[in-house]
Write a protein that holds these residues in place. Structure first.
Motif, mmCIF file in Angstrom:
data_model
loop_
_atom_site.group_PDB
_atom_site.id
_atom_site.type_symbol
_atom_site.label_atom_id
_atom_site.label_comp_id
_atom_site.label_asym_id
_atom_site.label_seq_id
_atom_site.Cartn_x
_atom_site.Cartn_y
_atom_site.Cartn_z
ATOM 1 N N MET A 191 0.839 -1.166 0.000
ATOM 2 C CA MET A 191 0.000 0.000 0.000
ATOM 3 C C MET A 191 0.889 1.237 0.000
ATOM 4 O O MET A 191 2.047 1.182 0.408
ATOM 5 C CB MET A 191 -0.928 -0.019 1.207
ATOM 6 C CG MET A 191 -0.280 0.325 2.518
ATOM 7 S SD MET A 191 -1.523 0.410 3.827
ATOM 8 C CE MET A 191 -0.456 0.657 5.195
ATOM 9 N N SER A 192 0.354 2.332 -0.439
ATOM 10 C CA SER A 192 1.088 3.600 -0.418
ATOM 11 C C SER A 192 1.150 4.110 1.013
ATOM 12 O O SER A 192 0.149 4.088 1.726
ATOM 13 C CB SER A 192 0.381 4.637 -1.282
ATOM 14 O OG SER A 192 0.426 4.265 -2.625
ATOM 15 N N LEU A 193 2.321 4.568 1.409
ATOM 16 C CA LEU A 193 2.479 5.154 2.734
ATOM 17 C C LEU A 193 1.830 6.536 2.704
ATOM 18 O O LEU A 193 2.205 7.380 1.894
ATOM 19 C CB LEU A 193 3.965 5.271 3.081
ATOM 20 C CG LEU A 193 4.302 5.851 4.445
ATOM 21 C CD1 LEU A 193 3.742 4.968 5.555
ATOM 22 C CD2 LEU A 193 5.804 6.003 4.593
ATOM 23 N N PRO A 194 0.821 6.782 3.555
ATOM 24 C CA PRO A 194 0.168 8.087 3.564
ATOM 25 C C PRO A 194 1.189 9.206 3.782
ATOM 26 O O PRO A 194 2.132 9.066 4.561
ATOM 27 C CB PRO A 194 -0.812 7.995 4.734
ATOM 28 C CG PRO A 194 -1.083 6.531 4.880
ATOM 29 C CD PRO A 194 0.216 5.863 4.516
ATOM 30 N N GLU A 195 0.992 10.330 3.082
ATOM 31 C CA GLU A 195 1.950 11.433 3.150
ATOM 32 C C GLU A 195 2.161 11.948 4.568
ATOM 33 O O GLU A 195 3.286 12.279 4.942
ATOM 34 C CB GLU A 195 1.509 12.571 2.230
ATOM 35 C CG GLU A 195 1.710 12.248 0.769
ATOM 36 C CD GLU A 195 1.368 13.418 -0.132
ATOM 37 O OE1 GLU A 195 1.466 14.572 0.335
ATOM 38 O OE2 GLU A 195 1.015 13.176 -1.285
ATOM 39 N N ASP A 196 1.097 12.008 5.376
ATOM 40 C CA ASP A 196 1.274 12.503 6.743
ATOM 41 C C ASP A 196 2.137 11.560 7.570
ATOM 42 O O ASP A 196 2.972 11.994 8.359
ATOM 43 C CB ASP A 196 -0.067 12.774 7.426
ATOM 44 C CG ASP A 196 -0.951 11.543 7.517
ATOM 45 O OD1 ASP A 196 -0.873 10.669 6.628
ATOM 46 O OD2 ASP A 196 -1.734 11.452 8.477
ATOM 47 N N GLU A 197 1.995 10.250 7.372
ATOM 48 C CA GLU A 197 2.834 9.279 8.088
ATOM 49 C C GLU A 197 4.273 9.342 7.573
ATOM 50 O O GLU A 197 5.226 9.189 8.336
ATOM 51 C CB GLU A 197 2.283 7.865 7.954
ATOM 52 C CG GLU A 197 0.918 7.662 8.570
ATOM 53 C CD GLU A 197 0.900 7.790 10.093
ATOM 54 O OE1 GLU A 197 1.961 7.952 10.732
ATOM 55 O OE2 GLU A 197 -0.204 7.735 10.651
ATOM 56 N N GLN A 198 4.433 9.599 6.279
ATOM 57 C CA GLN A 198 5.774 9.725 5.710
ATOM 58 C C GLN A 198 6.492 10.934 6.322
ATOM 59 O O GLN A 198 7.656 10.832 6.726
ATOM 60 C CB GLN A 198 5.677 9.864 4.192
ATOM 61 C CG GLN A 198 6.983 9.705 3.487
ATOM 62 C CD GLN A 198 6.798 9.639 1.979
ATOM 63 O OE1 GLN A 198 5.818 10.145 1.438
ATOM 64 N NE2 GLN A 198 7.733 9.032 1.307
ATOM 65 N N ARG A 199 5.812 12.065 6.439
ATOM 66 C CA ARG A 199 6.412 13.257 7.050
ATOM 67 C C ARG A 199 6.752 13.011 8.514
ATOM 68 O O ARG A 199 7.828 13.389 8.989
ATOM 69 C CB ARG A 199 5.452 14.453 6.925
ATOM 70 C CG ARG A 199 5.470 15.113 5.571
ATOM 71 C CD ARG A 199 4.728 16.442 5.585
ATOM 72 N NE ARG A 199 3.329 16.315 5.968
ATOM 73 C CZ ARG A 199 2.341 16.015 5.135
ATOM 74 N NH1 ARG A 199 2.601 15.823 3.859
ATOM 75 N NH2 ARG A 199 1.102 15.921 5.568
ATOM 76 N N ARG A 200 5.830 12.371 9.233
ATOM 77 C CA ARG A 200 6.084 12.076 10.646
ATOM 78 C C ARG A 200 7.283 11.147 10.804
ATOM 79 O O ARG A 200 8.095 11.312 11.701
ATOM 80 C CB ARG A 200 4.841 11.476 11.293
ATOM 81 C CG ARG A 200 3.724 12.479 11.480
ATOM 82 C CD ARG A 200 2.503 11.895 12.165
ATOM 83 N NE ARG A 200 2.860 11.316 13.438
ATOM 84 C CZ ARG A 200 2.410 10.129 13.872
ATOM 85 N NH1 ARG A 200 1.597 9.403 13.128
ATOM 86 N NH2 ARG A 200 2.769 9.667 15.044
ATOM 87 N N ALA A 201 7.398 10.158 9.923
ATOM 88 C CA ALA A 201 8.515 9.209 10.001
ATOM 89 C C ALA A 201 9.843 9.914 9.734
ATOM 90 O O ALA A 201 10.843 9.642 10.396
ATOM 91 C CB ALA A 201 8.309 8.067 9.015
ATOM 92 N N LEU A 202 9.860 10.814 8.774
ATOM 93 C CA LEU A 202 11.102 11.524 8.443
ATOM 94 C C LEU A 202 11.548 12.457 9.563
ATOM 95 O O LEU A 202 12.734 12.720 9.719
ATOM 96 C CB LEU A 202 10.930 12.306 7.144
ATOM 97 C CG LEU A 202 10.959 11.450 5.880
ATOM 98 C CD1 LEU A 202 10.512 12.270 4.679
ATOM 99 C CD2 LEU A 202 12.334 10.850 5.660
ATOM 100 N N SER A 203 10.603 12.963 10.340
ATOM 101 C CA SER A 203 10.960 13.881 11.421
ATOM 102 C C SER A 203 10.967 13.192 12.786
ATOM 103 O O SER A 203 11.131 13.855 13.807
ATOM 104 C CB SER A 203 9.984 15.065 11.444
ATOM 105 O OG SER A 203 8.670 14.626 11.723
ATOM 106 N N TYR A 204 10.833 11.878 12.820
ATOM 107 C CA TYR A 204 10.780 11.141 14.083
ATOM 108 C C TYR A 204 12.106 11.296 14.827
ATOM 109 O O TYR A 204 13.178 11.126 14.233
ATOM 110 C CB TYR A 204 10.488 9.661 13.814
ATOM 111 C CG TYR A 204 9.997 8.926 15.026
ATOM 112 C CD1 TYR A 204 8.643 8.867 15.307
ATOM 113 C CD2 TYR A 204 10.888 8.298 15.895
ATOM 114 C CE1 TYR A 204 8.180 8.191 16.423
ATOM 115 C CE2 TYR A 204 10.433 7.626 17.013
ATOM 116 C CZ TYR A 204 9.077 7.572 17.270
ATOM 117 O OH TYR A 204 8.618 6.910 18.369
ATOM 118 N N PRO A 205 12.068 11.598 16.133
ATOM 119 C CA PRO A 205 13.307 11.779 16.908
ATOM 120 C C PRO A 205 14.198 10.535 16.877
ATOM 121 O O PRO A 205 13.719 9.413 17.033
ATOM 122 C CB PRO A 205 12.804 12.038 18.323
ATOM 123 C CG PRO A 205 11.396 12.478 18.177
ATOM 124 C CD PRO A 205 10.877 11.803 16.935
ATOM 125 N N GLY A 206 15.477 10.749 16.647
ATOM 126 C CA GLY A 206 16.430 9.643 16.656
ATOM 127 C C GLY A 206 16.552 8.917 15.332
ATOM 128 O O GLY A 206 17.267 7.930 15.241
#
Length: 100
Positions: A1-16
């Protein structure tokens, strides 16, 4: 499935999070199953307290879709240089068992 854009942004900015991209498309990395939670690996995280953690997209459970920081499975494979990279306490077999 396509990774939702909001989850993609959150993952890229996830601490650590280590440098690098997250996948645009994901699939469950556990053994095939029709019910319960599904997980897809998104990125490596800087270890905490010596334990390697990974960032996973989790969906299909009661909590809905979301990001979750989970430690890696501690099981080692038939040879010392092979370890299971799935989340700790995952359902199904370890990664090396899929190819035996």
């Amino acid at each position: 499935m396509s990774l939702p854009e909001d989850e993609q942004r959150r993952a890229l900015s996830y601490p650590g999070g280590e440098d690098g991209d997250v996948p645009a498309y994901v699939t469950c990395e556990l053994d095939p199953h029709l019910y319960g939670e599904h997980v897809a690996h998104l990125r490596h995280l800087v270890p905490t307290e010596g334990v390697p953690d990974e960032l996973w997209l989790v969906w299909g459970g009661a909590a809905g879709m979301g990001l979750r920081r989970l430690p890696a499975c501690e099981q080692t494979g038939p040879s010392a240089d092979v370890s299971c990279w799935l989340p700790v306490r995952h359902r199904g077999g370890h990664v090396w068992e899929r190819y035996e």
